[in-house]
Design a protein around this motif. Structure first.
Motif, short mmCIF file in Angstrom:
data_model
loop_
_atom_site.label_atom_id
_atom_site.label_comp_id
_atom_site.label_asym_id
_atom_site.label_seq_id
_atom_site.Cartn_x
_atom_site.Cartn_y
_atom_site.Cartn_z
N VAL A 30 0.85 -1.18 0.00
CA VAL A 30 0.00 0.00 0.00
C VAL A 30 0.89 1.24 0.00
O VAL A 30 0.63 2.21 -0.71
N SER A 31 1.96 1.17 0.78
CA SER A 31 2.98 2.21 0.79
C SER A 31 4.30 1.50 1.06
O SER A 31 4.57 1.09 2.20
N ALA A 32 5.11 1.32 0.03
CA ALA A 32 6.32 0.52 0.15
C ALA A 32 7.35 1.20 1.06
O ALA A 32 7.60 2.40 0.93
N PRO A 33 7.95 0.45 1.99
CA PRO A 33 9.01 1.00 2.82
C PRO A 33 10.18 1.44 1.96
O PRO A 33 10.44 0.85 0.90
N SER A 34 10.88 2.46 2.37
CA SER A 34 12.02 2.97 1.61
C SER A 34 13.05 1.87 1.42
O SER A 34 13.45 1.20 2.38
N GLY A 35 13.46 1.63 0.18
CA GLY A 35 14.45 0.61 -0.13
C GLY A 35 13.86 -0.68 -0.64
O GLY A 35 14.61 -1.59 -1.00
N LEU A 36 12.55 -0.78 -0.71
CA LEU A 36 11.91 -1.97 -1.25
C LEU A 36 11.11 -1.63 -2.50
O LEU A 36 10.54 -0.54 -2.59
N ASN A 37 11.10 -2.56 -3.45
CA ASN A 37 10.25 -2.39 -4.62
C ASN A 37 8.78 -2.53 -4.21
O ASN A 37 8.47 -3.03 -3.13
N THR A 38 7.90 -2.12 -5.08
CA THR A 38 6.48 -2.00 -4.70
C THR A 38 5.73 -3.32 -4.62
O THR A 38 4.64 -3.37 -4.05
N THR A 39 6.29 -4.40 -5.19
CA THR A 39 5.57 -5.68 -5.18
C THR A 39 6.41 -6.79 -4.56
O THR A 39 7.64 -6.68 -4.45
N GLY A 40 5.74 -7.85 -4.16
CA GLY A 40 6.40 -9.04 -3.64
C GLY A 40 5.67 -10.27 -4.14
O GLY A 40 4.49 -10.20 -4.54
N THR A 41 6.33 -11.43 -4.11
CA THR A 41 5.75 -12.67 -4.62
C THR A 41 5.62 -13.69 -3.50
O THR A 41 6.57 -13.91 -2.74
N VAL A 42 4.47 -14.32 -3.42
CA VAL A 42 4.23 -15.32 -2.38
C VAL A 42 5.12 -16.53 -2.64
O VAL A 42 5.08 -17.14 -3.70
N ALA A 43 5.93 -16.88 -1.61
CA ALA A 43 6.80 -18.04 -1.72
C ALA A 43 6.17 -19.28 -1.11
O ALA A 43 6.34 -20.40 -1.60
#
Length: 206
Positions: A160-173
């Motif tokens: 919703v609001s990416a922490p500084s230093g992280l890209n905006t998306t992530g993938t379920v592992a």
């Protein structure tokens, strides 16, 4: 046998038949054709009595857990001390990425969302990014219980609001399924079991 309410038509016809029979026994004749006074009166009474009989029908069902409505079943559970089992929230491990290898603090209240609008809370307080293409893993939990929060491997979540230093998306592992609240049928079975095997009564439960 459980009480079964009649329809307004059945009530009207039975009332007219009984009313007509009373007139006949008195040596008189009652006009019951559609549109007659007796017919219209019986029809009006049928509408009112239909609702009352339907309510009575449901009341006879509500006294039995396996036939009760949800509200009545919840009341049975309260009386016998059997709580409905709540749903559980789905969880997942999500792979996130960033431009550089580093440790990133994740602010409290950070959330991710799936494309269908399902919201997930980040339960990790930080993430370590490492490797040539810096990646790391964070833990998330569905904001609400039930199976709607269950995700499959490779599903993509967006901050919703990416922490500084992280890209905006992530993938379920990997993921753990959420569960729905206990349904009426299963809940009724447990209430009936408690009624049949009450603690402290010297039965098999003791």
């Amino acid at each position: 046998m459980a009480f079964v309410g009649r329809t307004r038509t059945e009530i009207r016809d039975e009332l007219l038949a009984q009313w007509s029979a009373l007139y006949t026994s008195a040596g008189r004749r009652l006009l019951t054709a559609p549109g007659s006074y007796a017919y219209l009166l019986a029809s009006a009474l049928g509408v009112q009595l239909e609702g009352l009989e339907k309510q009575a029908e449901q009341t006879t069902r509500d006294i039995l857990p396996d036939q009760a409505t949800t509200d009545a079943l919840n009341r049975h559970g309260y009386v016998y001390g059997v709580e409905r089992l709540p749903g559980t929230r789905a969880t997942a491990s999500v792979t996130v990425t960033g431009p550089v290898a580093t440790t990133i603090t994740i602010p409290a209240g950070t959330q991710m969302v799936y494309s269908d609008g399902t919201v997930y809370e980040i339960t990790s307080t930080s993430v370590v990014l490492s490797g040539g293409t810096p990646t790391g893993a964070i833990n998330v939990r569905a904001a609400v219980a039930w199976t709607t929060g269950t995700r499959a491997t490779a599903d993509v979540l967006t901050f919703v609001s990416a922490p500084s230093g992280l890209n905006t998306t992530g993938t379920v592992a990997s993921a753990t399924d959420g569960t729905d609240e206990e349904d009426d049928e299963a809940y009724a079975e447990r209430i009936i079991s408690r009624m049949q095997e009450r603690p402290g009564s010297g039965n098999r439960a003791d």
